[in-house]
Design a protein around this motif. Structure first.
Motif, PDB file in Angstrom:
ATOM      1  N   ILE A  18      46.718  39.544  34.761  1.00  0.00           N
ATOM      2  CA  ILE A  18      47.892  40.091  34.070  1.00  0.00           C
ATOM      3  C   ILE A  18      48.503  39.034  33.153  1.00  0.00           C
ATOM      4  O   ILE A  18      48.849  39.317  31.995  1.00  0.00           O
ATOM      5  N   GLU A  19      48.619  37.816  33.649  1.00  0.00           N
ATOM      6  CA  GLU A  19      49.211  36.746  32.847  1.00  0.00           C
ATOM      7  C   GLU A  19      48.322  36.395  31.656  1.00  0.00           C
ATOM      8  O   GLU A  19      48.827  36.068  30.572  1.00  0.00           O
ATOM      9  N   ALA A  20      47.003  36.459  31.850  1.00  0.00           N
ATOM     10  CA  ALA A  20      46.080  36.166  30.746  1.00  0.00           C
ATOM     11  C   ALA A  20      46.251  37.171  29.619  1.00  0.00           C
ATOM     12  O   ALA A  20      46.234  36.812  28.434  1.00  0.00           O
ATOM     13  N   VAL A  21      46.432  38.443  29.977  1.00  0.00           N
ATOM     14  CA  VAL A  21      46.638  39.485  28.961  1.00  0.00           C
ATOM     15  C   VAL A  21      47.972  39.270  28.253  1.00  0.00           C
ATOM     16  O   VAL A  21      48.055  39.322  27.022  1.00  0.00           O
TER      17      VAL A  21
ATOM     18  N   ARG B 122      41.268  41.191  23.147  1.00  0.00           N
ATOM     19  CA  ARG B 122      40.398  41.533  24.281  1.00  0.00           C
ATOM     20  C   ARG B 122      39.327  40.462  24.480  1.00  0.00           C
ATOM     21  O   ARG B 122      39.032  40.076  25.619  1.00  0.00           O
ATOM     22  N   ALA B 123      38.747  39.965  23.383  1.00  0.00           N
ATOM     23  CA  ALA B 123      37.727  38.918  23.496  1.00  0.00           C
ATOM     24  C   ALA B 123      38.328  37.611  23.990  1.00  0.00           C
ATOM     25  O   ALA B 123      37.734  36.919  24.833  1.00  0.00           O
ATOM     26  N   LEU B 124      39.506  37.253  23.501  1.00  0.00           N
ATOM     27  CA  LEU B 124      40.148  36.010  23.934  1.00  0.00           C
ATOM     28  C   LEU B 124      40.576  36.074  25.397  1.00  0.00           C
ATOM     29  O   LEU B 124      40.567  35.050  26.095  1.00  0.00           O
ATOM     30  N   ALA B 125      40.931  37.263  25.863  1.00  0.00           N
ATOM     31  CA  ALA B 125      41.333  37.415  27.263  1.00  0.00           C
ATOM     32  C   ALA B 125      40.186  37.133  28.219  1.00  0.00           C
ATOM     33  O   ALA B 125      40.401  36.850  29.402  1.00  0.00           O
ATOM     34  N   GLN B 126      38.957  37.202  27.725  1.00  0.00           N
ATOM     35  CA  GLN B 126      37.789  36.871  28.552  1.00  0.00           C
ATOM     36  C   GLN B 126      37.717  35.385  28.870  1.00  0.00           C
ATOM     37  O   GLN B 126      36.943  34.973  29.730  1.00  0.00           O
TER      38      GLN B 126
ATOM     39  N   GLY C 211      39.056  42.965  28.864  1.00  0.00           N
ATOM     40  CA  GLY C 211      38.428  41.653  28.690  1.00  0.00           C
ATOM     41  C   GLY C 211      38.384  40.837  29.964  1.00  0.00           C
ATOM     42  O   GLY C 211      37.626  39.865  30.059  1.00  0.00           O
ATOM     43  N   ARG C 212      39.162  41.224  30.964  1.00  0.00           N
ATOM     44  CA  ARG C 212      39.192  40.497  32.237  1.00  0.00           C
ATOM     45  C   ARG C 212      38.208  41.070  33.257  1.00  0.00           C
ATOM     46  O   ARG C 212      38.119  40.566  34.381  1.00  0.00           O
ATOM     47  N   ARG C 213      37.455  42.109  32.889  1.00  0.00           N
ATOM     48  CA  ARG C 213      36.554  42.752  33.845  1.00  0.00           C
ATOM     49  C   ARG C 213      35.550  41.803  34.502  1.00  0.00           C
ATOM     50  O   ARG C 213      35.223  41.974  35.685  1.00  0.00           O
ATOM     51  N   PRO C 214      35.032  40.781  33.784  1.00  0.00           N
ATOM     52  CA  PRO C 214      34.087  39.874  34.453  1.00  0.00           C
ATOM     53  C   PRO C 214      34.706  39.092  35.613  1.00  0.00           C
ATOM     54  O   PRO C 214      33.984  38.517  36.429  1.00  0.00           O
ATOM     55  N   TYR C 215      36.047  39.055  35.689  1.00  0.00           N
ATOM     56  CA  TYR C 215      36.723  38.265  36.708  1.00  0.00           C
ATOM     57  C   TYR C 215      37.420  39.125  37.758  1.00  0.00           C
ATOM     58  O   TYR C 215      37.789  38.638  38.825  1.00  0.00           O
ATOM     59  N   MET C 216      37.631  40.400  37.462  1.00  0.00           N
ATOM     60  CA  MET C 216      38.446  41.243  38.335  1.00  0.00           C
ATOM     61  C   MET C 216      37.686  41.786  39.523  1.00  0.00           C
ATOM     62  O   MET C 216      36.487  42.046  39.452  1.00  0.00           O
ATOM     63  N   GLY C 217      38.427  42.005  40.609  1.00  0.00           N
ATOM     64  CA  GLY C 217      37.900  42.726  41.753  1.00  0.00           C
ATOM     65  C   GLY C 217      38.233  44.197  41.591  1.00  0.00           C
ATOM     66  O   GLY C 217      38.111  44.764  40.509  1.00  0.00           O
TER      67      GLY C 217
ATOM     68  N   GLU D 194      27.347  40.396  33.290  1.00  0.00           N
ATOM     69  CA  GLU D 194      28.593  39.785  33.757  1.00  0.00           C
ATOM     70  C   GLU D 194      28.612  38.296  33.451  1.00  0.00           C
ATOM     71  O   GLU D 194      29.643  37.748  33.025  1.00  0.00           O
ATOM     72  N   GLU D 195      27.487  37.608  33.674  1.00  0.00           N
ATOM     73  CA  GLU D 195      27.412  36.179  33.354  1.00  0.00           C
ATOM     74  C   GLU D 195      27.657  35.937  31.873  1.00  0.00           C
ATOM     75  O   GLU D 195      28.403  35.029  31.488  1.00  0.00           O
ATOM     76  N   LEU D 196      27.050  36.760  31.043  1.00  0.00           N
ATOM     77  CA  LEU D 196      27.188  36.595  29.602  1.00  0.00           C
ATOM     78  C   LEU D 196      28.621  36.870  29.151  1.00  0.00           C
ATOM     79  O   LEU D 196      29.139  36.197  28.255  1.00  0.00           O
ATOM     80  N   ALA D 197      29.280  37.828  29.801  1.00  0.00           N
ATOM     81  CA  ALA D 197      30.654  38.169  29.447  1.00  0.00           C
ATOM     82  C   ALA D 197      31.625  37.048  29.772  1.00  0.00           C
ATOM     83  O   ALA D 197      32.698  36.961  29.171  1.00  0.00           O
ATOM     84  N   ARG D 198      31.251  36.187  30.716  1.00  0.00           N
ATOM     85  CA  ARG D 198      32.107  35.044  31.026  1.00  0.00           C
ATOM     86  C   ARG D 198      31.887  33.894  30.053  1.00  0.00           C
ATOM     87  O   ARG D 198      32.695  32.961  30.011  1.00  0.00           O
ATOM     88  N   ILE D 199      30.825  33.948  29.304  1.00  0.00           N
ATOM     89  CA  ILE D 199      30.492  32.882  28.363  1.00  0.00           C
ATOM     90  C   ILE D 199      30.818  33.265  26.929  1.00  0.00           C
ATOM     91  O   ILE D 199      31.343  32.453  26.151  1.00  0.00           O
TER      92      ILE D 199
END
Length: 251
Positions: free
Chosen positions: A112-115, A147-151, A98-104, A71-76
């Motif tokens: 949603i806005e990021a996507v 998907r990568a940019l949405a991270q 791509g937002r999974r590292p941030y989602m609950g 998860e840490e790596l996915a945010r970086i």
């Protein structure tokens, strides 16, 4: 601070040695193009940088990559492989991954806005509700990049992102990568189109046989280098201030 650092990396699998004593350092704000013939070890190196392959000798922000959680790596790091296997998910939902590292438990308004903004940036917002298994190769590649940019990563790693794209889309993707690094982030991109790389990249890492042959700016570009790496000579000209490689015809 070194954003990425590789020191004396030797790596292989299935009984074959792929990378041989590879060392590389990447600074914040650089767009680095990795170039070389097929089988040079470019994709293997990229997977080591992305943490797909577990190996020693790779650091991210001066910390061994193996010490990060997934998860840490996915945010970086946002990683764009050469291809994804099309499934039945819609484009919007695929990019939302791509937002999974941030989602609950469910996506937030920010997710949603990021996507939405990423789809619009790549000009594929009209495809949002289309299943990805009904996309063209170029459209699927853009979804992969989205998907990568949405991270919202600090480092963007892309393996041949302009494959399957038409000329206009190739330029658009590279402009997005350029804007990404100009915002203070970092991109490392594997490319086969040397002239496209010369137009957008800051540094050029040439690989062959699992080794780095040359690493530097435009000053390292010589006909002798292309002969050594690709086995084909040519002329380096300049068009509108950008170097252009015109290869010799191959018998």
């Amino acid at each position: 601070m070194k954003v990425l650092k590789v020191k004396n990396l030797n790596f292989g699998y299935n009984g074959s040695q792929i990378l041989h004593n590879v060392s590389l350092e990447v600074e914040r704000g650089e767009l680095v193009a990795i170039l070389g013939p097929n089988g040079a070890g470019k994709s293997t190196l990229m997977k080591c940088l992305a943490g797909v392959f577990k190996c020693n000798g790779v650091e991210v922000f001066e910390k061994p990559i193996n010490e990060y959680s997934r998860e840490e790596l996915a945010r970086i790091i946002g990683y764009v492989p050469q291809a994804i296997v099309p499934g039945f998910m819609r484009v919007f939902d695929t990019v939302l991954l791509g937002r999974r590292p941030y989602m609950g438990l469910k996506p937030s308004k920010k997710d949603i806005e990021a996507v939405k903004s990423t789809l619009k940036m790549l000009k594929i917002d009209h495809l949002a509700l289309k299943p990805i298994n009904r996309l063209s190769g170029g459209e699927l590649q853009k979804v992969n990049i989205a998907r990568a940019l949405a991270q919202e990563p600090e480092i963007l790693l892309m393996d041949e992102p302009t494959n399957n794209l038409d000329l206009r889309s190739q330029v658009e993707v590279m402009k997005i990568a350029r804007e990404f690094v100009e915002s203070g982030k970092t991109a490392v991109i594997i490319m086969h189109d040397v002239n496209l790389a010369l137009r957008f990249a800051d540094r050029f890492v040439f690989m062959k046989g699992g080794r780095i042959i040359k690493d530097g700016g435009r000053n390292v570009l010589t006909p002798g280098l292309f002969e050594e790496v690709y086995g084909v000579g040519g002329v380096i000209a300049e068009v509108q201030g950008v170097p252009v490689v015109v290869p010799d015809l191959v018998d």
